[in-house]
Design a protein around this motif. Structure first.
Motif, PDB file in Angstrom:
ATOM      1  N   GLU A  58      10.814  -3.516  21.720  1.00 24.01           N
ATOM      2  CA  GLU A  58       9.567  -2.787  21.488  1.00 24.01           C
ATOM      3  C   GLU A  58       9.135  -3.018  20.046  1.00 24.01           C
ATOM      4  OE1 GLU A  58       9.681   1.277  22.596  1.00 24.01           O
ATOM      5  OE2 GLU A  58      10.429   0.897  24.629  1.00 24.01           O
ATOM      6  N   LEU A  59       8.070  -3.749  19.869  1.00 28.12           N
ATOM      7  CA  LEU A  59       7.572  -4.118  18.544  1.00 28.12           C
ATOM      8  C   LEU A  59       6.096  -3.737  18.473  1.00 28.12           C
ATOM      9  CD1 LEU A  59       9.210  -7.667  18.319  1.00 28.12           C
ATOM     10  CD2 LEU A  59      10.036  -5.560  17.246  1.00 28.12           C
ATOM     11  N   PRO A  60       5.778  -2.574  17.929  1.00 29.34           N
ATOM     12  CA  PRO A  60       4.393  -2.087  17.974  1.00 29.34           C
ATOM     13  C   PRO A  60       3.388  -2.957  17.224  1.00 29.34           C
ATOM     14  CG  PRO A  60       5.762  -0.693  16.566  1.00 29.34           C
ATOM     15  CD  PRO A  60       6.695  -1.605  17.299  1.00 29.34           C
ATOM     16  N   LEU A  61       3.861  -3.774  16.284  1.00 26.81           N
ATOM     17  CA  LEU A  61       2.949  -4.647  15.540  1.00 26.81           C
ATOM     18  C   LEU A  61       3.271  -6.113  15.812  1.00 26.81           C
ATOM     19  CD1 LEU A  61       2.871  -2.777  12.101  1.00 26.81           C
ATOM     20  CD2 LEU A  61       1.311  -2.515  14.035  1.00 26.81           C
ATOM     21  N   ALA A  62       3.779  -6.416  16.989  1.00 27.92           N
ATOM     22  CA  ALA A  62       4.268  -7.762  17.303  1.00 27.92           C
ATOM     23  C   ALA A  62       3.218  -8.836  17.041  1.00 27.92           C
ATOM     24  CB  ALA A  62       4.725  -7.820  18.751  1.00 27.92           C
ATOM     25  N   GLY A  63       3.566  -9.774  16.159  1.00 30.53           N
ATOM     26  CA  GLY A  63       2.728 -10.928  15.899  1.00 30.53           C
ATOM     27  C   GLY A  63       1.536 -10.688  15.007  1.00 30.53           C
ATOM     28  N   LEU A  64       1.311  -9.465  14.536  1.00 32.59           N
ATOM     29  CA  LEU A  64       0.194  -9.225  13.625  1.00 32.59           C
ATOM     30  C   LEU A  64       0.518  -9.834  12.263  1.00 32.59           C
ATOM     31  CD1 LEU A  64      -0.892  -5.577  14.470  1.00 32.59           C
ATOM     32  CD2 LEU A  64      -1.742  -7.739  15.382  1.00 32.59           C
ATOM     33  N   LEU A  65      -0.478 -10.434  11.649  1.00 32.76           N
ATOM     34  CA  LEU A  65      -0.281 -11.205  10.420  1.00 32.76           C
ATOM     35  C   LEU A  65      -0.676 -10.380   9.201  1.00 32.76           C
ATOM     36  CD1 LEU A  65      -1.646 -14.612  11.716  1.00 32.76           C
ATOM     37  CD2 LEU A  65       0.702 -13.761  11.717  1.00 32.76           C
ATOM     38  N   VAL A  66       0.159 -10.453   8.164  1.00 31.28           N
ATOM     39  CA  VAL A  66       0.022  -9.588   7.001  1.00 31.28           C
ATOM     40  C   VAL A  66      -0.150 -10.429   5.744  1.00 31.28           C
ATOM     41  CG1 VAL A  66       1.067  -7.722   5.682  1.00 31.28           C
ATOM     42  CG2 VAL A  66       1.531  -7.920   8.133  1.00 31.28           C
ATOM     43  N   ALA A  67      -1.149 -10.084   4.946  1.00 33.60           N
ATOM     44  CA  ALA A  67      -1.349 -10.659   3.613  1.00 33.60           C
ATOM     45  C   ALA A  67      -0.912  -9.614   2.596  1.00 33.60           C
ATOM     46  CB  ALA A  67      -2.814 -11.030   3.405  1.00 33.60           C
ATOM     47  N   VAL A  68       0.015  -9.976   1.709  1.00 27.11           N
ATOM     48  CA  VAL A  68       0.642  -9.020   0.799  1.00 27.11           C
ATOM     49  C   VAL A  68       0.203  -9.304  -0.644  1.00 27.11           C
ATOM     50  CG1 VAL A  68       2.827  -8.084  -0.039  1.00 27.11           C
ATOM     51  CG2 VAL A  68       2.637  -8.848   2.337  1.00 27.11           C
ATOM     52  N   SER A  95      10.085  -1.713   0.672  1.00 24.16           N
ATOM     53  CA  SER A  95      10.409  -0.989   1.904  1.00 24.16           C
ATOM     54  C   SER A  95       9.207  -0.899   2.841  1.00 24.16           C
ATOM     55  CB  SER A  95      10.945   0.400   1.573  1.00 24.16           C
ATOM     56  OG  SER A  95      10.005   1.144   0.825  1.00 24.16           O
ATOM     57  N   ALA A  96       7.997  -0.734   2.309  1.00 24.43           N
ATOM     58  CA  ALA A  96       6.818  -0.643   3.168  1.00 24.43           C
ATOM     59  C   ALA A  96       6.618  -1.938   3.945  1.00 24.43           C
ATOM     60  CB  ALA A  96       5.584  -0.327   2.330  1.00 24.43           C
ATOM     61  N   ILE A  97       6.841  -3.087   3.299  1.00 28.54           N
ATOM     62  CA  ILE A  97       6.693  -4.368   3.973  1.00 28.54           C
ATOM     63  C   ILE A  97       7.823  -4.564   4.968  1.00 28.54           C
ATOM     64  CG2 ILE A  97       6.432  -6.855   3.649  1.00 28.54           C
ATOM     65  CD1 ILE A  97       4.191  -5.098   2.436  1.00 28.54           C
ATOM     66  N   ALA A  98       9.027  -4.169   4.588  1.00 29.57           N
ATOM     67  CA  ALA A  98      10.168  -4.298   5.500  1.00 29.57           C
ATOM     68  C   ALA A  98       9.921  -3.504   6.781  1.00 29.57           C
ATOM     69  CB  ALA A  98      11.439  -3.821   4.806  1.00 29.57           C
ATOM     70  N   ARG A  99       9.268  -2.364   6.684  1.00 33.50           N
ATOM     71  CA  ARG A  99       8.977  -1.561   7.871  1.00 33.50           C
ATOM     72  C   ARG A  99       7.958  -2.255   8.765  1.00 33.50           C
ATOM     73  NH1 ARG A  99       8.706   4.359   4.770  1.00 33.50           N
ATOM     74  NH2 ARG A  99      10.963   4.481   4.329  1.00 33.50           N
ATOM     75  N   LEU A 100       6.977  -2.925   8.170  1.00 36.16           N
ATOM     76  CA  LEU A 100       6.023  -3.691   8.968  1.00 36.16           C
ATOM     77  C   LEU A 100       6.722  -4.827   9.707  1.00 36.16           C
ATOM     78  CD1 LEU A 100       2.976  -4.027   6.521  1.00 36.16           C
ATOM     79  CD2 LEU A 100       3.128  -2.554   8.521  1.00 36.16           C
ATOM     80  N   VAL A 101       7.574  -5.542   8.982  1.00 32.66           N
ATOM     81  CA  VAL A 101       8.282  -6.672   9.579  1.00 32.66           C
ATOM     82  C   VAL A 101       9.199  -6.195  10.705  1.00 32.66           C
ATOM     83  CG1 VAL A 101       9.979  -8.493   9.123  1.00 32.66           C
ATOM     84  CG2 VAL A 101       8.108  -8.092   7.503  1.00 32.66           C
ATOM     85  N   ILE A 158      -3.724  -7.510   8.813  1.00 33.83           N
ATOM     86  CA  ILE A 158      -3.434  -6.389   7.923  1.00 33.83           C
ATOM     87  C   ILE A 158      -3.350  -6.924   6.499  1.00 33.83           C
ATOM     88  CG2 ILE A 158      -1.734  -4.618   7.307  1.00 33.83           C
ATOM     89  CD1 ILE A 158      -0.779  -4.812  10.277  1.00 33.83           C
ATOM     90  N   GLY A 159      -4.051  -6.283   5.592  1.00 33.96           N
ATOM     91  CA  GLY A 159      -3.945  -6.613   4.171  1.00 33.96           C
ATOM     92  C   GLY A 159      -3.240  -5.485   3.456  1.00 33.96           C
ATOM     93  N   ILE A 160      -2.236  -5.821   2.681  1.00 38.78           N
ATOM     94  CA  ILE A 160      -1.519  -4.813   1.909  1.00 38.78           C
ATOM     95  C   ILE A 160      -1.964  -4.909   0.459  1.00 38.78           C
ATOM     96  CG2 ILE A 160       0.735  -4.018   1.109  1.00 38.78           C
ATOM     97  CD1 ILE A 160       0.116  -3.527   4.084  1.00 38.78           C
ATOM     98  N   GLY A 161      -2.408  -3.780  -0.058  1.00 34.59           N
ATOM     99  CA  GLY A 161      -2.804  -3.709  -1.456  1.00 34.59           C
ATOM    100  C   GLY A 161      -2.094  -2.569  -2.138  1.00 34.59           C
ATOM    101  N   THR A 203      -1.426   0.502  -0.097  1.00 34.56           N
ATOM    102  CA  THR A 203      -2.580   0.749   0.778  1.00 34.56           C
ATOM    103  C   THR A 203      -2.723  -0.342   1.834  1.00 34.56           C
ATOM    104  OG1 THR A 203      -4.003  -0.369  -0.811  1.00 34.56           O
ATOM    105  CG2 THR A 203      -3.845   2.009  -0.988  1.00 34.56           C
ATOM    106  N   ILE A 204      -3.598  -0.065   2.802  1.00 30.72           N
ATOM    107  CA  ILE A 204      -3.798  -0.954   3.943  1.00 30.72           C
ATOM    108  C   ILE A 204      -5.273  -1.276   4.099  1.00 30.72           C
ATOM    109  CG2 ILE A 204      -3.502  -1.218   6.437  1.00 30.72           C
ATOM    110  CD1 ILE A 204      -1.673   1.593   4.834  1.00 30.72           C
ATOM    111  N   PHE A 205      -5.570  -2.561   4.345  1.00 24.02           N
ATOM    112  CA  PHE A 205      -6.895  -2.992   4.791  1.00 24.02           C
ATOM    113  C   PHE A 205      -6.786  -3.470   6.233  1.00 24.02           C
ATOM    114  CE2 PHE A 205      -6.918  -4.300   0.220  1.00 24.02           C
ATOM    115  CZ  PHE A 205      -7.928  -3.462  -0.230  1.00 24.02           C
ATOM    116  N   ALA A 206      -7.789  -3.178   7.038  1.00 21.78           N
ATOM    117  CA  ALA A 206      -7.869  -3.715   8.392  1.00 21.78           C
ATOM    118  C   ALA A 206      -9.322  -3.661   8.838  1.00 21.78           C
ATOM    119  CB  ALA A 206      -6.980  -2.943   9.359  1.00 21.78           C
TER     120      ALA A 206
END
Length: 574
Positions: A58-68, A95-101, A158-161, A203-206
């Motif tokens: 179960e991967l709720p964000l499976a395959g979504l691409l993130v710019a950090v 840790s925030a990025i690790a949780r996304l991954v 998803i953009g991480i700022g 923060t998050i952009f989407a």
């Protein structure tokens, strides 16, 4: 193709990766990236996620691409904070990025920024100014410029700022994106190069509120490696009321807006009224004055504490404007810092009193949309204006959700913010959803307890306001098992009493389920009048929840109304 369309259309994580790299080549925006991962590495990671999904993960964000943003650590990629000489190889992923991954998201790379996250313009970088994705002659907004543009170009989902002064919100306004700046510490800042450590937020952009909220929910939660991280409190609010009460600035507070932005904000306020919100104008001048302390006061000493000693070595890649701002902070004094902290404490008290009668403050995100040439001519003055409505949020511990507002008369983007007290983030998300005419609001806060109601607390009934006052969130229609009967009691206002009987001896009773905080449930129970009580209720779907019942003596003499099929049906029949 927008990120939301991409998410729906692409059949697999590997296809998503292939499309992203094709888009990178087609966009030809090299200034967006400081470090872009090799296609083969990212594609292999996507293939591994596909296999995990096939294996039942179960991967709720499976395959979504993130710019950090490149002041946030990712193992295997250098962290530069926009200054090549500052580069280091992190031992841990933030840790925030690790949780996304861990939720299945894939990091594409590290993005350009206003150096050391100092600026709201997106031009203060040795890697070049990040041009606006929609109008290349205009600025992208900073400091999280690259992450916002990567999302706006349809490359990343998803953009991480980071956001100290507005960097997670101003770029959103310039690109018709959603930007979530949660309560300070809710998304941990572990692995982030500090700007002002006490006031930094990840923060998050989407492209959509739903995706931004989903990402924020995954990233949220206390982190032992971040001493400033926080958890949702026991009295967290789970929902905005059906008729949100919004405060807006009085006209004198809006003098910094360009004429075009002033018109767009007025139309955004009218749209909020049409969406069913109540609006009242308030004077926010003390907050606007507090905002000046972030750069013009002693608080900027926190920026010097973070990287001042490094910039004192005069590295070749240092941006002159950034270096001047941070180096000047070395002259701050202890008494001056203490005085500014006292000013901020008073501003926080003012904000709490101001917002107490309201659910949120509706603000323009920024003041204007300048060109690259204008910022080059006036880098300090324009940057200061852009933070007029964003700078104070973290200083006085407020949360904000930035969403697109009414477009300007020329068709350029304009953004508004829903600003709320600390930990009222879900309220801001709910109001944002209402302003975007969404059918439902995504869930950011995932905790609490469920309460089943069957009578006077239903949504159209006279005591429903008590649930709204506690910030309870509607979680759906329910039915009990057939081991219950319903009675009509002689109370004011009239209420039903649910009676437990033998399985099969009753009937399924319809009701509604609400999610509320532990503290709210405690307050609700403490104020519950006789003969009402709360007990365990068995639902038709097998769940057990807390729900309304009544004392035996009150229901023993009450009329049995089970045959009507619920309280609303009984009232209608009467």
């Amino acid at each position: 193709m927008t990120p939301s369309q991409t998410e729906a259309a692409l059949p697999s994580p590997t296809a998503r990766v292939a499309a992203a790299y094709a888009r990178i080549a087609a966009a030809d925006r090299p200034e967006v990236w400081i470090t872009l991962r090799e296609f083969d590495d990212v594609h292999a990671e996507a293939a591994a996620i596909e296999q995990r999904l096939a294996d039942g993960a179960e991967l709720p964000l499976a395959g979504l691409l993130v710019a950090v943003k490149d002041n946030v650590d990712v193992v295997g990629l250098p962290t530069t904070a926009g200054c090549p000489e500052y580069a280091y190889s992190p031992a841990e992923t933030a840790s925030a990025i690790a949780r996304l991954v861990a939720a299945g998201a894939i990091v594409l790379g590290k993005t350009n920024l206003d150096q050391f996250a100092t600026g709201l313009v997106g031009t203060r970088s040795p890697h070049g100014a990040v041009r606006n994705a929609l109008h290349p002659e205009l600025i992208s907004g900073g400091s999280s410029s690259g992450s916002a543009v990567a999302v706006a170009l349809g490359i990343a989902d998803i953009g991480i700022g980071t956001d100290t002064a507005g960097s997670g919100r101003v770029p959103a306004a310039f690109h018709d994106l959603v930007g979530i700046k949660a309560t300070l510490g809710i998304i941990p800042a572990h692995g982030v190069v500090p700007a002002c450590a006490d006031y930094d937020a990840v923060t998050i952009f989407a492209a959509t509120l739903d995706l931004a909220t989903r990402a924020a929910a995954v990233m949220a939660g206390a982190e032992g490696r971040d001493p400033r991280s926080r958890s949702w409190p026991a009295d967290v609010r789970f929902a905005a009321p059906q008729v949100p009460r919004l405060a807006v600035p009085v006209p004198a507070n809006l003098d910094a807006l360009s004429p075009e932005y002033r018109d767009a904000f007025d139309r955004s306020v009218c749209a909020a009224l049409e969406a069913g919100c109540k609006i009242e104008a308030v004077d926010i001048a003390p907050l606007l004055e507090a905002a000046l302390l972030l750069y013009d006061g002693s608080i900027v000493a926190e920026r010097y504490a973070a990287v001042g000693a490094f910039l004192d070595t005069a590295p070749a890649g240092a941006d002159p404007t950034v270096a001047a701002i941070i180096s000047a902070a070395a002259a701050t004094t202890g008494p001056g810092f203490a005085t500014d902290l006292d000013t901020l404490a008073r501003a926080r008290a003012f904000a709490a009193e101001l917002l107490e009668p309201f659910d949120a403050l509706l603000l323009p995100t920024t003041t204007e949309h300048p060109s690259l040439a204008a910022v080059q001519a006036d880098p300090i003055g324009i940057n200061r204006r852009l933070g007029t409505f964003t700078n104070f949020c973290n200083l006085v511990d407020l949360a904000a959700v930035a969403i697109p507002g009414a477009a300007t008369a020329t068709g350029y983007p304009f953004g508004v913010m829903i600003v709320v007290p600390a930990f009222a983030d879900q309220v801001a998300v709910d109001i944002a959803a209402r302003l975007q005419n969404a059918d439902t609001a995504p869930l950011l806060v995932d905790r609490g307890v469920d309460l089943a109601v069957f009578g006077a607390h239903l949504r159209d009934q006279p005591l429903h306001w008590q649930l709204e006052e506690l910030g309870a969130r509607f979680a759906g229609a329910i039915r009990t098992t057939d081991a219950y009967r319903l009675t009509a009691m002689a109370t004011t206002p009239p209420k039903p009493g649910l009676v437990r009987t033998e399985p099969g001896a009753g009937a399924p009773i319809p009701g509604e389920l609400y999610r509320l905080s532990e503290a709210a449930l405690g307050r609700f129970l403490a104020a519950l009048p006789a003969p009402m009580a709360l007990t365990a209720i068995e639902l038709e779907d097998g769940r057990g929840v807390i729900g309304f019942t009544a004392t035996h003596d009150a229901t023993a003499t009450a009329a049995d109304i089970t045959e009507y099929g619920g309280w609303r049906a009984y009232l209608s029949a009467r």
